[in-house]
Design an enzyme around this catalytic site. Structure first.
Site, PDB file in Angstrom:
ATOM      1  N   ASN A 134      31.216  41.239  33.801  1.00  0.00           N
ATOM      2  CA  ASN A 134      31.757  42.236  34.714  1.00  0.00           C
ATOM      3  C   ASN A 134      30.901  42.348  35.958  1.00  0.00           C
ATOM      4  O   ASN A 134      29.680  42.154  35.910  1.00  0.00           O
ATOM      5  CB  ASN A 134      31.789  43.616  34.045  1.00  0.00           C
ATOM      6  N   HIS A 135      31.517  42.696  37.075  1.00  0.00           N
ATOM      7  CA  HIS A 135      30.766  43.018  38.281  1.00  0.00           C
ATOM      8  C   HIS A 135      30.106  44.388  38.126  1.00  0.00           C
ATOM      9  O   HIS A 135      30.652  45.299  37.509  1.00  0.00           O
ATOM     10  CB  HIS A 135      31.687  43.049  39.502  1.00  0.00           C
ATOM     11  N   GLU A 136      28.927  44.516  38.705  1.00  0.00           N
ATOM     12  CA  GLU A 136      28.263  45.813  38.815  1.00  0.00           C
ATOM     13  C   GLU A 136      28.635  46.445  40.157  1.00  0.00           C
ATOM     14  O   GLU A 136      28.877  45.732  41.136  1.00  0.00           O
ATOM     15  CB  GLU A 136      26.745  45.643  38.730  1.00  0.00           C
ATOM     16  N   ILE A 144      29.841  44.809  46.301  1.00  0.00           N
ATOM     17  CA  ILE A 144      29.967  44.608  44.855  1.00  0.00           C
ATOM     18  C   ILE A 144      29.779  43.146  44.482  1.00  0.00           C
ATOM     19  O   ILE A 144      29.144  42.819  43.472  1.00  0.00           O
ATOM     20  CB  ILE A 144      31.335  45.140  44.375  1.00  0.00           C
TER      21      ILE A 144
END
Length: 257
Positions: A134-136, A144
């Site tokens: 997942n992206h932070e 992002i």
């Protein structure tokens, strides 16, 4: 030559060209498929006997960290990627492991960075997306896409079915014989013998040995095929005619001859 004769000749030439293109595409599909015997440019860590990646393949890279068990069907345009970009050293362990007898539907994506594990006989519909990253976005000042992502392994239990367009998010752990409804977004732990649906997905039906299925099915189960029935008897019972159709004369033969 009369004008209508020129038109007929042009139509015949176009039909021949179309037939040549279709036959060429069929040849490419047959010869472009990747198997253990004909791996082509791919170098999977494991590609089991009887397994095949249909042509055209999707994005396949760092396949040295991908294991595919025996008798799997990977449909057209399926992405199997390990790591961000080709050419990375991802360590000693496989990143994507696909068990035996799995079917991955057309246009699906398995995007692994740490660990994605599919058990045996996992089937998916087309355009399913599985990822363990997942992206932070917690830094409000940094774009992002530039924030360091977070990995969380994904596991899909034996015998599960994932419907068309479903998304399996990082950290998901699906049990055995789980059904994921089409277009669901799954996150977290899903118990064995559950049906989940929605975005986010929730359990809508479950099974226990004591109570059976809850809620119960509204329609009866399909009758099983009796033991000892041969293929020929089953075809005759269904009334199917599996004989090839008679070959018709080629109307283009005279048009371009």
């Amino acid at each position: 030559m009369p004008k209508n004769a020129w038109g007929a000749l042009g139509d015949g030439v176009r039909r021949v060209k179309t037939r040549v293109v279709h036959r060429g595409w069929a040849w490419a599909q047959a010869n472009g498929a990747v198997t253990a015997e004909r791996p082509g440019r791919t170098r999977f860590r494991q590609l089991g006997a009887g397994s095949s990646l249909a042509f055209p393949q999707g994005a396949v890279f760092n396949e040295q960290w991908i294991e595919i068990g025996p008798y799997c069907i990977i449909a057209e345009r399926v992405t199997l990627s390990a790591g961000f970009v080709p050419g990375l050293d991802l360590g000693p362990d496989p990143v994507i492991r696909i068990g035996g007898g799995c079917v991955i539907g057309r246009g699906s994506h398995l995007v692994g960075h740490q660990s994605i594990v599919l058990g045996d006989n996992v089937w998916t519909g087309p355009y399913v997306y599985l990822s363990d990253q997942n992206h932070e976005y917690r830094d409000p000042e940094l774009p992002i896409g530039k924030q360091w992502p977070r990995n969380d392994p994904v596991e899909i239990g034996d015998g599960s079915w994932i419907g068309t367009g479903a998304v399996i998010l990082p950290g998901s752990k699906l049990g055995r014989n789980v059904v994921v409804a089409a277009n669901s977004v799954v996150r977290g732990v899903v118990p064995d013998h559950s049906v989940v649906a929605g975005a986010p997905a929730k359990v809508v039906r479950s099974f226990t040995p004591e109570a059976g299925w809850n809620p119960p099915f509204r329609n009866p189960a399909p009758p099983p095929i009796p033991e000892g029935v041969t293929h020929e008897q089953l075809v005759a019972l269904l009334g199917w005619d599996l004989r090839p159709p008679p070959r018709e004369p080629d109307p283009d033969a005279d048009a371009v001859g």
